[in-house]
Design a protein around this motif. Structure first.
Motif, PDB file in Angstrom:
ATOM      1  N   ARG A 106       0.703  -1.249  -0.035  1.00  0.00           N
ATOM      2  CA  ARG A 106       0.186  -0.099   0.015  1.00  0.00           C
ATOM      3  C   ARG A 106       0.928   1.086  -0.031  1.00  0.00           C
ATOM      4  O   ARG A 106       0.582   2.232  -0.861  1.00  0.00           O
ATOM      5  N   ARG A 107       1.784   1.138   0.907  1.00  0.00           N
ATOM      6  CA  ARG A 107       3.043   2.370   1.082  1.00  0.00           C
ATOM      7  C   ARG A 107       3.690   2.742  -0.478  1.00  0.00           C
ATOM      8  O   ARG A 107       3.778   3.898  -0.999  1.00  0.00           O
ATOM      9  N   LEU A 108       4.051   1.437  -1.053  1.00  0.00           N
ATOM     10  CA  LEU A 108       4.665   1.624  -2.287  1.00  0.00           C
ATOM     11  C   LEU A 108       3.884   2.201  -3.408  1.00  0.00           C
ATOM     12  O   LEU A 108       4.201   2.712  -4.299  1.00  0.00           O
ATOM     13  N   SER A 109       2.644   1.538  -3.216  1.00  0.00           N
ATOM     14  CA  SER A 109       1.789   2.089  -4.631  1.00  0.00           C
ATOM     15  C   SER A 109       1.303   3.498  -4.296  1.00  0.00           C
ATOM     16  O   SER A 109       1.160   4.204  -5.106  1.00  0.00           O
ATOM     17  N   ASP A 110       1.075   3.877  -3.014  1.00  0.00           N
ATOM     18  CA  ASP A 110       1.008   5.314  -2.847  1.00  0.00           C
ATOM     19  C   ASP A 110       2.117   6.056  -3.264  1.00  0.00           C
ATOM     20  O   ASP A 110       1.890   7.161  -3.934  1.00  0.00           O
ATOM     21  N   GLN A 111       3.368   5.725  -3.052  1.00  0.00           N
ATOM     22  CA  GLN A 111       4.529   6.364  -3.409  1.00  0.00           C
ATOM     23  C   GLN A 111       4.690   6.502  -4.985  1.00  0.00           C
ATOM     24  O   GLN A 111       5.039   7.463  -5.584  1.00  0.00           O
ATOM     25  N   VAL A 112       4.403   5.330  -5.626  1.00  0.00           N
ATOM     26  CA  VAL A 112       4.504   5.411  -7.294  1.00  0.00           C
ATOM     27  C   VAL A 112       3.680   6.467  -7.619  1.00  0.00           C
ATOM     28  O   VAL A 112       3.872   7.203  -8.523  1.00  0.00           O
ATOM     29  N   GLN A 113       2.343   6.397  -7.192  1.00  0.00           N
ATOM     30  CA  GLN A 113       1.147   7.524  -7.300  1.00  0.00           C
ATOM     31  C   GLN A 113       1.616   8.925  -7.007  1.00  0.00           C
ATOM     32  O   GLN A 113       1.601   9.661  -8.011  1.00  0.00           O
ATOM     33  N   ARG A 114       2.224   9.112  -6.008  1.00  0.00           N
ATOM     34  CA  ARG A 114       2.647  10.433  -5.654  1.00  0.00           C
ATOM     35  C   ARG A 114       3.741  10.921  -6.805  1.00  0.00           C
ATOM     36  O   ARG A 114       3.824  11.944  -7.219  1.00  0.00           O
ATOM     37  N   ILE A 115       4.716  10.035  -7.068  1.00  0.00           N
ATOM     38  CA  ILE A 115       5.876  10.463  -7.826  1.00  0.00           C
ATOM     39  C   ILE A 115       5.389  10.644  -9.203  1.00  0.00           C
ATOM     40  O   ILE A 115       5.545  11.573  -9.889  1.00  0.00           O
ATOM     41  N   SER A 116       4.398   9.928  -9.839  1.00  0.00           N
ATOM     42  CA  SER A 116       3.923   9.914 -11.105  1.00  0.00           C
ATOM     43  C   SER A 116       2.928  11.278 -11.570  1.00  0.00           C
ATOM     44  O   SER A 116       2.906  11.742 -12.482  1.00  0.00           O
ATOM     45  N   ASP A 117       2.397  11.786 -10.160  1.00  0.00           N
ATOM     46  CA  ASP A 117       1.644  12.815 -10.359  1.00  0.00           C
ATOM     47  C   ASP A 117       2.261  14.131 -10.030  1.00  0.00           C
ATOM     48  O   ASP A 117       1.924  15.286 -10.244  1.00  0.00           O
ATOM     49  N   SER A 118       3.836  14.242  -9.475  1.00  0.00           N
ATOM     50  CA  SER A 118       4.452  15.434  -9.206  1.00  0.00           C
ATOM     51  C   SER A 118       5.319  15.572 -10.512  1.00  0.00           C
ATOM     52  O   SER A 118       5.386  14.968 -11.720  1.00  0.00           O
ATOM     53  N   ASP A 119       5.805  16.655 -10.250  1.00  0.00           N
ATOM     54  CA  ASP A 119       6.917  17.227 -11.475  1.00  0.00           C
ATOM     55  C   ASP A 119       8.150  17.798 -10.834  1.00  0.00           C
ATOM     56  O   ASP A 119       8.559  18.951 -11.169  1.00  0.00           O
ATOM     57  N   ARG A 120       8.618  16.804 -10.046  1.00  0.00           N
ATOM     58  CA  ARG A 120       9.773  16.919  -9.388  1.00  0.00           C
ATOM     59  C   ARG A 120      11.088  16.686 -10.283  1.00  0.00           C
ATOM     60  O   ARG A 120      10.813  16.083 -11.248  1.00  0.00           O
ATOM     61  N   PRO A 121      12.170  17.166 -10.178  1.00  0.00           N
ATOM     62  CA  PRO A 121      13.387  16.972 -10.904  1.00  0.00           C
ATOM     63  C   PRO A 121      13.656  15.484 -10.760  1.00  0.00           C
ATOM     64  O   PRO A 121      13.588  14.735  -9.773  1.00  0.00           O
ATOM     65  N   LYS A 146      12.398  13.051 -12.169  1.00  0.00           N
ATOM     66  CA  LYS A 146      11.096  12.426 -11.921  1.00  0.00           C
ATOM     67  C   LYS A 146      11.066  10.740 -12.546  1.00  0.00           C
ATOM     68  O   LYS A 146      10.736   9.834 -11.935  1.00  0.00           O
ATOM     69  N   ALA A 147      11.600  10.824 -13.700  1.00  0.00           N
ATOM     70  CA  ALA A 147      11.693   9.263 -14.512  1.00  0.00           C
ATOM     71  C   ALA A 147      12.753   8.447 -13.528  1.00  0.00           C
ATOM     72  O   ALA A 147      12.394   7.238 -13.310  1.00  0.00           O
ATOM     73  N   LEU A 148      13.587   9.052 -12.795  1.00  0.00           N
ATOM     74  CA  LEU A 148      14.724   8.033 -12.096  1.00  0.00           C
ATOM     75  C   LEU A 148      13.850   7.696 -10.823  1.00  0.00           C
ATOM     76  O   LEU A 148      14.015   6.447 -10.234  1.00  0.00           O
ATOM     77  N   HIS A 149      13.079   8.724 -10.165  1.00  0.00           N
ATOM     78  CA  HIS A 149      12.502   8.530  -8.854  1.00  0.00           C
ATOM     79  C   HIS A 149      11.537   7.327  -9.357  1.00  0.00           C
ATOM     80  O   HIS A 149      11.068   6.457  -8.481  1.00  0.00           O
ATOM     81  N   LEU A 150      10.764   7.490 -10.210  1.00  0.00           N
ATOM     82  CA  LEU A 150       9.412   6.432 -10.488  1.00  0.00           C
ATOM     83  C   LEU A 150      10.155   5.078 -11.006  1.00  0.00           C
ATOM     84  O   LEU A 150       9.550   4.313 -10.569  1.00  0.00           O
ATOM     85  N   ARG A 151      11.149   5.051 -11.752  1.00  0.00           N
ATOM     86  CA  ARG A 151      11.625   3.848 -11.850  1.00  0.00           C
ATOM     87  C   ARG A 151      12.145   3.074 -10.635  1.00  0.00           C
ATOM     88  O   ARG A 151      11.795   1.946 -10.240  1.00  0.00           O
ATOM     89  N   ALA A 152      12.656   3.931  -9.685  1.00  0.00           N
ATOM     90  CA  ALA A 152      13.186   3.199  -8.543  1.00  0.00           C
ATOM     91  C   ALA A 152      11.995   2.705  -7.571  1.00  0.00           C
ATOM     92  O   ALA A 152      11.949   1.760  -7.116  1.00  0.00           O
ATOM     93  N   ALA A 153      11.018   3.681  -7.408  1.00  0.00           N
ATOM     94  CA  ALA A 153       9.570   3.217  -6.961  1.00  0.00           C
ATOM     95  C   ALA A 153       9.188   2.014  -7.546  1.00  0.00           C
ATOM     96  O   ALA A 153       8.535   1.238  -6.954  1.00  0.00           O
ATOM     97  N   LEU A 154       8.893   1.808  -8.819  1.00  0.00           N
ATOM     98  CA  LEU A 154       8.568   0.761  -9.401  1.00  0.00           C
ATOM     99  C   LEU A 154       9.171  -0.283  -9.358  1.00  0.00           C
ATOM    100  O   LEU A 154       8.692  -1.556  -9.026  1.00  0.00           O
ATOM    101  N   LEU A 155      10.536  -0.219  -9.187  1.00  0.00           N
ATOM    102  CA  LEU A 155      11.208  -1.644  -8.753  1.00  0.00           C
ATOM    103  C   LEU A 155      10.906  -1.852  -7.449  1.00  0.00           C
ATOM    104  O   LEU A 155      11.110  -3.211  -7.245  1.00  0.00           O
ATOM    105  N   ALA A 156      10.804  -1.023  -6.721  1.00  0.00           N
ATOM    106  CA  ALA A 156      10.615  -1.550  -5.315  1.00  0.00           C
ATOM    107  C   ALA A 156       9.441  -2.120  -5.144  1.00  0.00           C
ATOM    108  O   ALA A 156       8.899  -3.120  -4.416  1.00  0.00           O
TER     109      ALA A 156
END
Length: 138
Positions: A68-83, A85-95
């Motif tokens: 649940r925590r990891l899926s929320d994190q993936v959703q938060r990262i995909s909705d953000s426009d942080r620097p 973003k692709a790297l953070h999203l890839r790391a979250a998806l791997l986790a």
């Protein structure tokens, strides 16, 4: 005196050395061994995995909370426009993929064919579907 046999032998050695260097570079960068060495690397990895201690089982509510925590994190990262973003999203998806596979192994659910670390969207969806079909919800 003819230099053709010497030239052929030196050329063959250079070609073999370049091929070996290419194979080492490819293995170092991608982790994929050249085809003739796949059987050897598979055996070495299986031997290494057999020597590692087995992880202790994780209770089902803890697995659900982690997913649940990891899926929320993936959703938060995909909705953000942080620097980056692709790297953070890839790391979250791997986790997240690792959590899904861990849940499959803990619950005795066989993940769909080809599902491993770094899944595609289709593999991730079918893994989630297999977990939901087994009655596991997060």
């Amino acid at each position: 005196m003819t230099y053709l046999p010497v030239y052929a032998a030196v050329t063959a050695r250079v070609v073999l050395a370049l091929d070996a260097a290419w194979a080492v570079l490819r293995y170092a960068t991608s982790g994929q061994a050249p085809r003739p060495y796949n059987a050897v690397t598979d055996r070495v990895e299986a031997w290494r995995d057999d020597r590692r201690p087995r992880p202790e089982p994780v209770p089902v509510p803890v697995l659900a909370a982690q997913l649940r925590r990891l899926s929320d994190q993936v959703q938060r990262i995909s909705d953000s426009d942080r620097p980056a973003k692709a790297l953070h999203l890839r790391a979250a998806l791997l986790a997240y993929d690792d959590g899904l596979l861990r849940a499959c192994s803990e619950l005795g659910v066989r993940p769909p064919a080809g599902a491993s670390r770094g899944m595609s969207r289709e593999q991730r969806f079918s893994t989630e579907s297999a977990l939901l079909a087994s009655g596991f919800a997060w």
